[in-house]
Design a protein around this motif. Sequence first.
Motif, PDB file in Angstrom:
ATOM      1  N   THR A 147       1.046   2.704 -16.182  1.00  0.00           N
ATOM      2  CA  THR A 147       0.118   3.275 -15.207  1.00  0.00           C
ATOM      3  C   THR A 147       0.360   2.603 -13.858  1.00  0.00           C
ATOM      4  N   LEU A 148       0.909   3.362 -12.906  1.00  0.00           N
ATOM      5  CA  LEU A 148       1.402   2.787 -11.660  1.00  0.00           C
ATOM      6  C   LEU A 148       1.012   3.646 -10.460  1.00  0.00           C
ATOM      7  N   HIS A 149       1.282   3.093  -9.273  1.00  0.00           N
ATOM      8  CA  HIS A 149       1.186   3.858  -8.032  1.00  0.00           C
ATOM      9  C   HIS A 149       2.305   3.404  -7.107  1.00  0.00           C
ATOM     10  N   CYS A 150       2.945   4.362  -6.429  1.00  0.00           N
ATOM     11  CA  CYS A 150       3.987   4.041  -5.448  1.00  0.00           C
ATOM     12  C   CYS A 150       3.708   4.755  -4.136  1.00  0.00           C
ATOM     13  N   ASP A 151       4.044   4.079  -3.040  1.00  0.00           N
ATOM     14  CA  ASP A 151       4.006   4.622  -1.690  1.00  0.00           C
ATOM     15  C   ASP A 151       5.417   4.617  -1.117  1.00  0.00           C
ATOM     16  N   ILE A 152       5.633   5.448  -0.102  1.00  0.00           N
ATOM     17  CA  ILE A 152       6.878   5.466   0.655  1.00  0.00           C
ATOM     18  C   ILE A 152       6.672   4.670   1.938  1.00  0.00           C
ATOM     19  N   VAL A 153       7.477   3.648   2.159  1.00  0.00           N
ATOM     20  CA  VAL A 153       7.399   2.883   3.402  1.00  0.00           C
ATOM     21  C   VAL A 153       7.928   3.763   4.539  1.00  0.00           C
ATOM     22  N   VAL A 154       7.128   3.882   5.610  1.00  0.00           N
ATOM     23  CA  VAL A 154       7.538   4.741   6.722  1.00  0.00           C
ATOM     24  C   VAL A 154       7.725   3.978   8.029  1.00  0.00           C
ATOM     25  N   HIS A 155       7.176   2.760   8.112  1.00  0.00           N
ATOM     26  CA  HIS A 155       7.329   1.974   9.338  1.00  0.00           C
ATOM     27  C   HIS A 155       7.130   0.507   8.996  1.00  0.00           C
ATOM     28  N   VAL A 156       7.928  -0.350   9.627  1.00  0.00           N
ATOM     29  CA  VAL A 156       7.774  -1.791   9.492  1.00  0.00           C
ATOM     30  C   VAL A 156       7.688  -2.385  10.892  1.00  0.00           C
ATOM     31  N   GLY A 157       6.597  -3.127  11.137  1.00  0.00           N
ATOM     32  CA  GLY A 157       6.410  -3.789  12.419  1.00  0.00           C
ATOM     33  C   GLY A 157       6.336  -5.294  12.236  1.00  0.00           C
ATOM     34  N   ALA A 158       5.908  -5.976  13.265  1.00  0.00           N
ATOM     35  CA  ALA A 158       5.789  -7.431  13.220  1.00  0.00           C
ATOM     36  C   ALA A 158       4.559  -7.807  12.393  1.00  0.00           C
ATOM     37  N   GLY A 159       4.791  -8.222  11.153  1.00  0.00           N
ATOM     38  CA  GLY A 159       3.705  -8.688  10.307  1.00  0.00           C
ATOM     39  C   GLY A 159       2.961  -7.609   9.551  1.00  0.00           C
ATOM     40  N   PHE A 160       3.454  -6.367   9.594  1.00  0.00           N
ATOM     41  CA  PHE A 160       2.768  -5.302   8.860  1.00  0.00           C
ATOM     42  C   PHE A 160       3.753  -4.193   8.536  1.00  0.00           C
ATOM     43  N   LEU A 161       3.361  -3.371   7.569  1.00  0.00           N
ATOM     44  CA  LEU A 161       4.091  -2.138   7.302  1.00  0.00           C
ATOM     45  C   LEU A 161       3.100  -1.003   7.152  1.00  0.00           C
ATOM     46  N   GLU A 162       3.609   0.211   7.290  1.00  0.00           N
ATOM     47  CA  GLU A 162       2.837   1.418   7.032  1.00  0.00           C
ATOM     48  C   GLU A 162       3.552   2.195   5.939  1.00  0.00           C
ATOM     49  N   SER A 163       2.768   2.716   5.002  1.00  0.00           N
ATOM     50  CA  SER A 163       3.340   3.492   3.905  1.00  0.00           C
ATOM     51  C   SER A 163       2.478   4.722   3.668  1.00  0.00           C
ATOM     52  N   ILE A 164       3.105   5.750   3.123  1.00  0.00           N
ATOM     53  CA  ILE A 164       2.413   7.007   2.843  1.00  0.00           C
ATOM     54  C   ILE A 164       2.477   7.275   1.346  1.00  0.00           C
ATOM     55  N   GLY A 165       1.340   7.633   0.778  1.00  0.00           N
ATOM     56  CA  GLY A 165       1.275   7.948  -0.641  1.00  0.00           C
ATOM     57  C   GLY A 165       0.298   9.078  -0.899  1.00  0.00           C
ATOM     58  N   GLY A 166       0.486   9.746  -2.014  1.00  0.00           N
ATOM     59  CA  GLY A 166      -0.413  10.815  -2.430  1.00  0.00           C
ATOM     60  C   GLY A 166      -1.523  10.291  -3.317  1.00  0.00           C
ATOM     61  N   ASN A 167      -2.617  11.023  -3.329  1.00  0.00           N
ATOM     62  CA  ASN A 167      -3.775  10.663  -4.151  1.00  0.00           C
ATOM     63  C   ASN A 167      -4.319   9.290  -3.769  1.00  0.00           C
ATOM     64  N   VAL A 168      -4.229   8.965  -2.487  1.00  0.00           N
ATOM     65  CA  VAL A 168      -4.796   7.729  -1.947  1.00  0.00           C
ATOM     66  C   VAL A 168      -6.077   8.109  -1.208  1.00  0.00           C
ATOM     67  N   ARG A 169      -7.182   7.682  -1.729  1.00  0.00           N
ATOM     68  CA  ARG A 169      -8.501   8.054  -1.198  1.00  0.00           C
ATOM     69  C   ARG A 169      -8.595   9.572  -1.064  1.00  0.00           C
ATOM     70  N   ASN A 170      -8.173  10.266  -2.155  1.00  0.00           N
ATOM     71  CA  ASN A 170      -8.324  11.721  -2.291  1.00  0.00           C
ATOM     72  C   ASN A 170      -7.471  12.526  -1.315  1.00  0.00           C
ATOM     73  N   SER A 171      -6.406  11.940  -0.801  1.00  0.00           N
ATOM     74  CA  SER A 171      -5.624  12.620   0.216  1.00  0.00           C
ATOM     75  C   SER A 171      -4.193  12.086   0.190  1.00  0.00           C
ATOM     76  N   VAL A 172      -3.331  12.657   1.030  1.00  0.00           N
ATOM     77  CA  VAL A 172      -2.079  11.990   1.374  1.00  0.00           C
ATOM     78  C   VAL A 172      -2.415  11.094   2.560  1.00  0.00           C
ATOM     79  N   SER A 173      -2.395   9.796   2.337  1.00  0.00           N
ATOM     80  CA  SER A 173      -2.874   8.829   3.330  1.00  0.00           C
ATOM     81  C   SER A 173      -1.758   7.902   3.766  1.00  0.00           C
ATOM     82  N   LYS A 174      -1.864   7.461   5.006  1.00  0.00           N
ATOM     83  CA  LYS A 174      -1.034   6.367   5.491  1.00  0.00           C
ATOM     84  C   LYS A 174      -1.851   5.085   5.395  1.00  0.00           C
ATOM     85  N   SER A 175      -1.254   4.065   4.788  1.00  0.00           N
ATOM     86  CA  SER A 175      -1.934   2.779   4.630  1.00  0.00           C
ATOM     87  C   SER A 175      -1.191   1.712   5.411  1.00  0.00           C
ATOM     88  N   GLU A 176      -1.946   0.861   6.055  1.00  0.00           N
ATOM     89  CA  GLU A 176      -1.372  -0.275   6.766  1.00  0.00           C
ATOM     90  C   GLU A 176      -1.674  -1.538   5.979  1.00  0.00           C
TER      91      GLU A 176
END
Length: 230
Positions: free
Chosen positions: A175-204
Amino acid sequence: MHVFRFLPRLILTLSLAACASLPPRNLAPPADIRSNILRLADQEWQAFGRQTVYRAPDRHEIIDPVGVWEDDRKGSALVAKYWRGIGEDWTGVDGDKPWSAAFISWVMAQAGVPPEEMPASATHASYLRAAIGADDSHWRPHPPADYAPQPGDLICATRAGQKVARYDDVPLGATLHCDIVVHVGAGFLESIGGNVRNSVSKSERKLGADGRLGTNADRPWFLVLENRYP
């Protein structure tokens, strides 16, 4: 002679052939695949209203903006598109059907990744096992503490109490979850995944000084799947 070493690929081929309802997959030139993955992930995030999840300094989760949800009319139709990509006819109204793996499978298929590397699957474990085990795979597994993720990579976490002993040996049915990394900045990344808070969400999420997820506490990350397409 060494027939057994060909059995996993033979079984995968027969399974895909048996799924007559799977849509045909158009392969893309290897040089286009990474950019296709990033473009498609952003396209679907935009379609869901750009929902973004991040944490305030006090670690309180913030969703801003709030986007389209899975059981809205538009969201349900989009989720149905991902399910069709793995040969299922569910929609976003089927709230008991986790669709995050269907989302990743749809993106990979539309991006032109070969099915022997990323087969259509309702579970993250199935496509991860294929990507890690495929001959001449363009995907390489790393423990999160040893590799700095880059755009186009997948970051994967356990959920629901699942235990995984090794980053490169994903149990079938885990039982897993995966996101796609879409951006990497200084000290953070942003990723996009489905079924994240009931939506396709970008997470920082934060990265260490070395650019790695390490022991990032927002999810129990156990794997970074490096995308080795150009």
